[in-house]
Design a protein around this motif. Structure first.
Motif, short mmCIF file in Angstrom:
data_model
loop_
_atom_site.label_atom_id
_atom_site.label_comp_id
_atom_site.label_asym_id
_atom_site.label_seq_id
_atom_site.Cartn_x
_atom_site.Cartn_y
_atom_site.Cartn_z
N LYS A 1 0.83 -1.21 0.00
CA LYS A 1 0.00 0.00 0.00
C LYS A 1 0.87 1.26 0.00
N ILE A 2 0.32 2.32 -0.56
CA ILE A 2 1.04 3.60 -0.62
C ILE A 2 1.20 4.17 0.79
N LYS A 3 2.43 4.55 1.15
CA LYS A 3 2.65 5.13 2.49
C LYS A 3 2.99 6.62 2.44
N ILE B 1 4.02 10.22 -0.43
CA ILE B 1 4.26 10.77 -1.77
C ILE B 1 5.34 11.85 -1.65
N ALA C 1 5.15 8.03 -5.69
CA ALA C 1 4.45 7.39 -4.58
C ALA C 1 5.25 6.17 -4.13
N GLU C 2 5.54 6.08 -2.84
CA GLU C 2 6.32 4.96 -2.29
C GLU C 2 5.40 4.06 -1.47
N THR C 3 5.53 2.74 -1.66
CA THR C 3 4.69 1.79 -0.94
C THR C 3 5.42 1.22 0.28
N ILE D 1 -0.82 4.72 -10.02
CA ILE D 1 -1.09 3.90 -8.83
C ILE D 1 -2.18 2.88 -9.13
N ASP E 1 7.01 0.74 -11.94
CA ASP E 1 6.10 1.60 -12.68
C ASP E 1 6.29 1.42 -14.19
#
Length: 372
Positions: free
Chosen positions: A185-187, A189, A245-247, A285, A292
């Motif tokens: 999940k994205i944590k 940005i 965006a980092e997960t 996303i 990506d």
């Protein structure tokens, strides 16, 4: 397929063919390069790319006919070392860097490349995007350490350029296989909004409009503003933004937009640019995957060249560029990927359909590193 190498028609996927030829050691002939156009033959940026390949290899043979419509390339050994290259202003530095990222780990000596030209334009991946997304992909395959870095020394917008970038990369004898099947999940940005030869307020306006969209979804957002001045600001005015965006699993998904080059097309407002780039990030996303869409071919190449073990990688929908890259990998390395399409359940909310790519690496060994 010719008996003495591979033969292709047309100028499409030019870099793919020459990069894979260099790595596989197979000769390639490209004919009918824009042969039906009023101005046939190689373009300036393609000739510049060939010169760059010549600088990082030792013993390559390049033959071009008088009209520039036929290219014969016999690759030499990848050497590396310190090189400097003035890129064609027709394409950005990112066009050349994408190829160097694929070649650099397999050179004889660590690469230290200084590239000059356009660092940010609306066409090619920018240096910022490659730094935020491509380098983490390489690290997952064991290409890491202090030597891996990408720095913007001067920022140059299209059409005038004037930018300068330093790319350094260590060499590796082997590439380790990977199992990347959980994007997470994205944590947070992160991003950079840049401006050169315009008011510094442009970057601030981009940040405000991008945050206006993204703050509806996540609170942890930080977009750095970068306003280079004087000799570091290149020769043309412009602005843009790169968002990442980092997960939780260390996956980086990115989107970017740059202003219209001076004298080309309609001008764009910074508010519109920031808002539209934020929407592009949300779309990326939704596509998802563990890499990506701009780095799919880099990850698939490293899987191909990995040790003789199974590698798995979950991707979002394959881009047309990636589909063609897989065909070229089959031609040069006789590697076929198993593709398993996965459609998410409606209640999972995990975006669009994904593709699980599986292959056994060719066990590529960096002979250039072992040769003395």
């Amino acid at each position: 397929m010719a008996s003495n190498g591979l033969t292709y028609d047309g100028c499409n996927f030019f870099r793919q063919r020459l990069v894979l030829s260099t790595l596989s050691g197979k000769r390639v002939k490209i004919r009918n390069i824009r042969s039906k156009e009023d101005d046939p033959g190689l373009r300036d940026f393609e000739a510049s790319f060939i010169r760059l390949l010549d600088k990082v290899t030792n013993g390559s043979t390049i033959e071009i006919n008088q009209t520039g419509t036929v290219l014969f390339y016999r690759p030499g050994l990848l050497y590396g070392g310190c090189i400097e290259h003035d890129c064609s202003l027709q394409r950005s530095v990112g066009y050349y860097l994408e190829a160097l990222l694929m070649l650099a780990p397999f050179m004889k000596t660590p690469l230290k490349a200084t590239l000059r030209g356009v660092t940010n334009d609306p066409t090619d991946p920018t240096v910022d995007m490659l730094k935020f997304t491509a380098l983490p992909v390489m690290k997952k395959f064991g290409i890491d350490g202090e030597g891996l870095d990408l720095k913007v020394l001067k920022r140059g917008m299209a059409p005038g350029g004037g930018g300068e970038v330093l790319f350094t990369c260590p060499v590796r004898r082997i590439i380790r296989p990977v199992q990347l099947t959980e994007p997470g999940k994205i944590k947070r940005i992160r991003g950079v909004a840049y401006s050169v030869r315009v008011s510094p307020q442009m970057a601030n306006r981009i940040v405000e409009s991008a945050r206006g969209v993204l703050n509806q979804f996540i609170p942890d957002i930080y977009i750095h503003t970068d306003h280079m001045k004087g000799v570091h600001s290149g020769k043309s005015p412009g602005f843009g933004v790169t968002l990442v965006a980092e997960t939780l699993e260390g996956v980086f998904l990115s989107a970017e937009m740059a202003s219209t080059p001076q004298g080309q097309g309609d001008p764009v407002l910074p508010e519109d640019l920031g808002r539209n780039c934020a929407k592009l990030l949300l779309e990326e996303i939704h596509r998802g995957g563990c890499v990506d869409s701009s780095n799919q071919s880099l990850a698939l190449l490293l899987m191909t060249l990995g040790q003789q073990d199974v590698s798995k990688l979950l991707l979002g929908p394959l881009s047309p560029y990636t589909v063609e890259f897989l065909r070229h990998v089959r031609d040069f390395f006789q590697i076929m990927f198993k593709m398993d399409v996965r459609k998410p359940l409606e209640d999972e909310r995990k975006g669009g359909e994904k593709v699980l790519m599986t292959c056994v690496g060719v066990g590529y060994s960096n002979l250039n590193k072992t040769l003395k």
